[in-house]
Design an enzyme around this catalytic site. Structure first.
Site, mmCIF file in Angstrom:
data_model
loop_
_atom_site.group_PDB
_atom_site.id
_atom_site.type_symbol
_atom_site.label_atom_id
_atom_site.label_comp_id
_atom_site.label_asym_id
_atom_site.label_seq_id
_atom_site.Cartn_x
_atom_site.Cartn_y
_atom_site.Cartn_z
ATOM 1 C CD GLU A 75 -1.820 -2.374 1.549
ATOM 2 O OE1 GLU A 75 -0.674 -2.600 1.993
ATOM 3 O OE2 GLU A 75 -2.698 -3.246 1.482
ATOM 4 C CG HIS A 120 -8.857 -7.005 8.549
ATOM 5 N ND1 HIS A 120 -7.741 -7.303 9.284
ATOM 6 C CD2 HIS A 120 -8.631 -7.479 7.292
ATOM 7 C CE1 HIS A 120 -6.874 -7.941 8.509
ATOM 8 N NE2 HIS A 120 -7.376 -8.051 7.294
#
Lengths: 326, 365
Positions: free
Chosen positions: A60, A129
């Protein structure tokens, strides 16, 4: 009017903007061959080819930073985060580079980048998450933040975000991807920074956004039927820029406010809203501003308990009744 | 030096004996007398500008950090002198040399250090954040290694648009241990992006020597990504150009990335705030300055080539000192930004209200 899923509405926005502007590129983990972890980008590779729909490695900081750099030279990357929770490994690229480079260069540079993906709890995937970072993102001047709740808003806001010359963080919700709603066939845009009254009412204003707004609507129906309470639901849609005019107009109408957010309470979006409402409409309030947030702890895994940790219609109903009694 | 060098001190030594061949490399032998003098002048202007800025810093005219490039001038000047119209540059916070090397004027640079509205970033960036997109110069970035994905993105944009350019992405030797750098290496190699990663190895990541911070050879890490790489000395401007031109051509023509480690040295501490008395011996600085000073080395070469004579050396130096002094006077006389300027240059939309499409509040006080 055609009825589309939330994910299909996002896909339509992507396809339309890819067609309109050759500088738009979709990048992210598994967005091309795999069709997207949540099938948002399904079919786009076949239609637009690998130059426009790009699978990235799990990296990322690398691909978001790369997107920021490419945007400085006029590319318009739309970057998918499989989960917004993964923004933390790219924090420096998003919130130092994209947010600040215009300022640090004295306005010589702008970054027309969109970063999109789901940011929510409720799917029993645990604390790592389930982050909802809209407050963290919006705390950085230079950044824009939108959180669409319906298929119509999802499409119109994404098209506006892609055309925007500032970096826009677009927060979706995995629990909403299958939700259906009417989406016009003709082209339309939903501007950033425009809240929407999703339900009119006179007794209480619920200010909310994202899935918490959808749950607030469900709660409002019950409150009407079972408690004879008329609730107005204001959907912010955009966190920064923020449409306070619509919020304040509703407060002036109902004189009572409940903020509902899928956020941890400390320094959350609701805290900012409550401050601004009391500061700008103190005399309009008949009661303290009430607030319902996620129960303040990391997101629990245990499925039935996670439901109780998050805002849900039952918790909202209870909070609304308490707000009316205060 | 040859590709795939193991970069041992021996090989580095051997490159020193190859000085003549660097001067004869086509990229250098094709330079006109005026061009050579121009490159020399650039290095002198960088040095005198920074020495002047140091005096201003010591006089408390400049706030924050001041990371001086003194000793490293041949790297930025050598690399940036090879730029074509579609070549781009990005670097970290030791960014004054690159700014001057791409052609930025001294007045707005000094004014930026002084925090003035006439600064190149209107006083909003400071020493670490010089930018000039009109000269393909993208900063000036404060976080170690953070600019490396951005440079990779500039290269991505060049390739996407079908332009035959390259992005020179500079970093220090400390940056090579940052994760973002390795993520950028992987993307550049995976997607054949026209980027040349330039490691300016001055031997110290802040106050920690290379031996105490980095395992193995720095540029050699490119091998793991199947990227071309090389090592060269950075005190000889001819050597920098002779090496860099190959990697730049490869990026432009074949869209292939590479890593080039350029060995250099800084005379001052990491920043001016670094007392520079804990991690290296004074003699080490003196030895480098005496034998490898990049300005002295190039001056000697140009004197031997009879491109320069002593009078010209004196004149160039005097002019550079005067120009640096004038830039300080300009900065001193310039106004500070106003408090109203604080909220400008944050959002493109706020700065272009006629084209704004969003509603609502962008600012919250």
């Amino acid at each position: 009017m055609p009825v589309l899923q939330y994910r299909e509405a996002i896909r339509q926005a992507l396809a339309e903007e890819l067609t309109r502007d050759p500088n738009v590129v979709v990048l992210g983990e598994e967005v091309a061959q795999f069709h997207g972890a949540y099938k948002v980008t399904e079919g786009l590779l076949a239609k637009f080819g690998p130059k426009r729909i790009v699978d990235t490695p799990i990296s990322e900081a690398g691909f978001i930073g790369m997107g920021v750099g490419a945007s400085m030279l006029g590319i318009r990357p739309v970057i998918e985060l499989m989960f917004w929770s993964f923004y933390s490994v790219a924090f420096d690229q998003i919130l130092n580079n994209a947010a600040n480079v215009r300022y640090m260069s004295g306005g010589q540079i702008h970054c027309p980048i969109v970063i999109r993906g789901p940011a929510n709890g409720g799917t029993n995937v645990g604390a790592t998450h389930s982050h909802t970072p809209e407050n963290v993102l919006a705390n950085h001047p230079g950044i824009k933040v939108v959180v669409p709740a319906t298929p119509y808003d999802a499409k119109g806001l994404l098209k506006s975000a892609i055309r925007d010359n500032d970096p826009v963080m677009y927060l979706e919700n995995t629990m909403l991807y299958g939700d259906k709603g009417e989406v016009p066939e003709e082209e339309y845009l939903v501007p950033l920074g425009k809240a929407d009254i999703k339900r009119e009412g006179k007794d209480l204003t619920i200010v909310s956004y994202g899935r918490a707004m959808v749950q607030s609507l469900a709660a409002a129906n019950v409150l009407q039927q079972e408690h004879n309470l008329s609730v107005e639901v204001v959907d912010l849609r955009s966190i920064r820029p923020l449409d306070m005019d619509t919020v304040l107009a509703s407060v002036r109408k109902t004189h009572r406010v409940l903020v509902v957010e899928e956020q941890k309470p400390f320094c959350g979006v609701g805290a900012q809203l409550a401050y601004m409402i009391q500061s700008e409409a103190f005399d309009e309030l008949d009661a303290p501003i009430a607030r319902l947030s996620t129960v303040d702890a990391p997101s629990i895994y245990s499925p039935p308990v996670e439901e109780e940790q998050l805002p849900n219609p039952q918790r909202i109903i209870k909070a609304a009744i308490a707000a009316m009694a205060s | 030096m040859s590709k795939k060098s193991t970069a041992t001190p021996d090989e580095l030594g051997s490159s020193l004996h190859g000085k003549a061949s660097h001067a004869e490399a086509a990229v250098n032998s094709s330079l006109s007398k005026d061009q050579k003098i121009g490159l020399y002048r650039l290095m002198v202007r960088i040095r005198r500008f920074e020495e002047r800025s140091l005096r201003a810093y010591q006089a408390k005219k400049i706030g924050g950090f001041l990371h001086l490039y003194i000793g490293q001038e041949a790297v930025a000047v050598g690399c940036c002198s090879l730029m074509g119209k579609d070549d781009h540059v990005i670097t970290a916070y030791r960014d004054h040399g690159h700014a001057i090397a791409v052609g930025m004027e001294l007045n707005p640079l000094m004014a930026e250090l002084y925090g003035k509205a006439t600064g190149c970033s209107k006083g909003k960036g400071g020493s670490m954040h010089f930018f000039d997109p009109s000269r393909n110069y993208w900063g000036g970035h404060g976080i170690v290694g953070g600019q490396v994905p951005l440079g990779t993105g500039l290269a991505y944009a060049l390739k996407y648009k079908g332009l035959k350019g390259a992005c020179m992405t500079f970093m220090g030797d400390g940056a090579v241990n940052q994760g973002a750098v390795h993520e950028a290496y992987n993307l550049a190699a995976l997607w054949d992006l026209p980027v040349v990663f330039v490691i300016e190895n001055n031997g110290y990541s802040m106050g920690t020597s290379q031996a105490r911070s980095s395992a193995g050879d720095l540029a050699r890490r490119a091998d793991a990504y199947h990227m071309d790489w090389g090592v060269c000395d950075g005190h000889d401007l001819y050597e920098v150009r002779a090496n860099m031109v190959r990697y730049l051509d490869r990026a432009r023509e074949k869209c292939k990335p590479s890593v080039v480690e350029i060995r250099t040295y800084r005379y001052r501490g990491h920043s001016v705030a670094d007392p520079d008395n804990t991690y290296r011996a004074k003699g080490e600085v003196e030895e480098y300055r005496r034998t490898k000073d990049p300005i002295q080395v190039f001056q000697d070469l140009l004197l031997a080539e009879k491109v320069l004579d002593a009078a010209q050396v004196e004149k160039i130096d005097a002019e550079a000192r005067a120009e640096a002094d004038l830039s300080a006077e300009f900065a001193e006389a310039s106004p500070y930004p106003s408090i109203d300027d604080v909220q400008k240059d944050v959002y493109w939309e706020a700065d272009n209200p006629g084209e704004r499409t969003s509603g609502g509040r962008l600012f919250f006080n």
